[in-house]
Design a protein around this motif. Structure first.
Motif, PDB file in Angstrom:
ATOM      1  N   ALA A 144      42.070  10.030  91.529  1.00 42.97           N
ATOM      2  CA  ALA A 144      41.522   9.781  92.867  1.00 42.97           C
ATOM      3  C   ALA A 144      40.487   8.659  92.824  1.00 42.97           C
ATOM      4  CB  ALA A 144      40.901  11.061  93.429  1.00 42.97           C
ATOM      5  N   ILE A 145      39.654   8.649  91.800  1.00 39.08           N
ATOM      6  CA  ILE A 145      38.630   7.603  91.672  1.00 39.08           C
ATOM      7  C   ILE A 145      39.290   6.238  91.478  1.00 39.08           C
ATOM      8  CG2 ILE A 145      36.783   6.736  90.176  1.00 39.08           C
ATOM      9  CD1 ILE A 145      36.028   9.751  89.725  1.00 39.08           C
ATOM     10  N   ILE A 146      40.281   6.157  90.580  1.00 42.77           N
ATOM     11  CA  ILE A 146      40.993   4.893  90.374  1.00 42.77           C
ATOM     12  C   ILE A 146      41.727   4.496  91.648  1.00 42.77           C
ATOM     13  CG2 ILE A 146      42.883   3.776  89.111  1.00 42.77           C
ATOM     14  CD1 ILE A 146      42.061   5.599  86.697  1.00 42.77           C
ATOM     15  N   GLY A 147      42.358   5.466  92.290  1.00 43.37           N
ATOM     16  CA  GLY A 147      43.087   5.194  93.519  1.00 43.37           C
ATOM     17  C   GLY A 147      42.215   4.626  94.619  1.00 43.37           C
ATOM     18  N   PHE A 148      40.956   4.999  94.655  1.00 44.79           N
ATOM     19  CA  PHE A 148      40.037   4.444  95.645  1.00 44.79           C
ATOM     20  C   PHE A 148      39.439   3.127  95.178  1.00 44.79           C
ATOM     21  CE2 PHE A 148      35.761   4.240  97.678  1.00 44.79           C
ATOM     22  CZ  PHE A 148      36.195   4.037  98.984  1.00 44.79           C
ATOM     23  N   ALA A 149      39.223   2.990  93.878  1.00 49.96           N
ATOM     24  CA  ALA A 149      38.653   1.742  93.358  1.00 49.96           C
ATOM     25  C   ALA A 149      39.591   0.557  93.579  1.00 49.96           C
ATOM     26  CB  ALA A 149      38.317   1.890  91.878  1.00 49.96           C
ATOM     27  N   LEU A 150      40.889   0.799  93.552  1.00 47.20           N
ATOM     28  CA  LEU A 150      41.852  -0.292  93.762  1.00 47.20           C
ATOM     29  C   LEU A 150      41.692  -0.955  95.133  1.00 47.20           C
ATOM     30  CD1 LEU A 150      44.918   1.386  92.057  1.00 47.20           C
ATOM     31  CD2 LEU A 150      43.784  -0.718  91.307  1.00 47.20           C
ATOM     32  N   PRO A 151      41.685  -0.201  96.235  1.00 49.43           N
ATOM     33  CA  PRO A 151      41.475  -0.867  97.527  1.00 49.43           C
ATOM     34  C   PRO A 151      40.062  -1.431  97.683  1.00 49.43           C
ATOM     35  CG  PRO A 151      41.806   1.480  97.861  1.00 49.43           C
ATOM     36  CD  PRO A 151      42.081   1.198  96.420  1.00 49.43           C
TER      37      PRO A 151
END
Length: 138
Positions: A59-66
């Motif tokens: 979830a953290i990586i998934g949000f860091a991408l955008p």
């Protein structure tokens, strides 16, 4: 080639503001994501549950991408904040859809330490994050 200190200083100030805002949004997202889940990631991770760590990490990586994408398409802090807010809503919404409709017993699986389910959960978060990031073009 010589360093133009004024240009560097201006860029450094922009960097500090952008990086600071991104870190702030990441921390807020992490907390809101944890509030949105029916299990306590902090307790599960502290007790050695790898599934909780994998799911939260995704979830953290998934949000860091955008967030990274938003940083690259805007120099305006207000516009960046708007993109970050939209991305966070999409990420948390997608996680809710996975838990409620796609894998209805995901909560139990995470709490029991099911690594395969956690990897699926993390991959979904990262995949949504990539799509989220790619959609921030205009």
């Amino acid at each position: 080639m010589t360093l133009d200190f004024g240009t560097f200083l201006n860029g450094a100030i922009h960097f500090i503001i952008a990086f600071g805002l991104a870190c702030l949004f990441l921390a807020v997202f992490k907390r809101l994501y944890q509030i949105s889940t029916p299990y306590d990631e902090r307790t599960l991770i502290a007790s050695g549950n790898p599934a909780a760590a994998i799911a939260l990490g995704g979830a953290i990586i998934g949000f860091a991408l955008p967030l990274a994408s938003a940083l690259s398409v805007t120099a305006d802090p207000v516009e960046f904040a708007a993109w970050a807010l939209l991305a966070g809503v999409i990420q948390i919404g997608a996680a809710l859809v996975v838990r409620r409709f796609i894998v209805r017993d995901m909560v139990r699986r995470i709490e029991e330490g099911n690594v395969a389910s956690a990897i699926y959960n993390a991959a979904t978060s990262i995949g949504i994050g990539l799509l989220n990031a790619a959609s921030m073009t205009y």
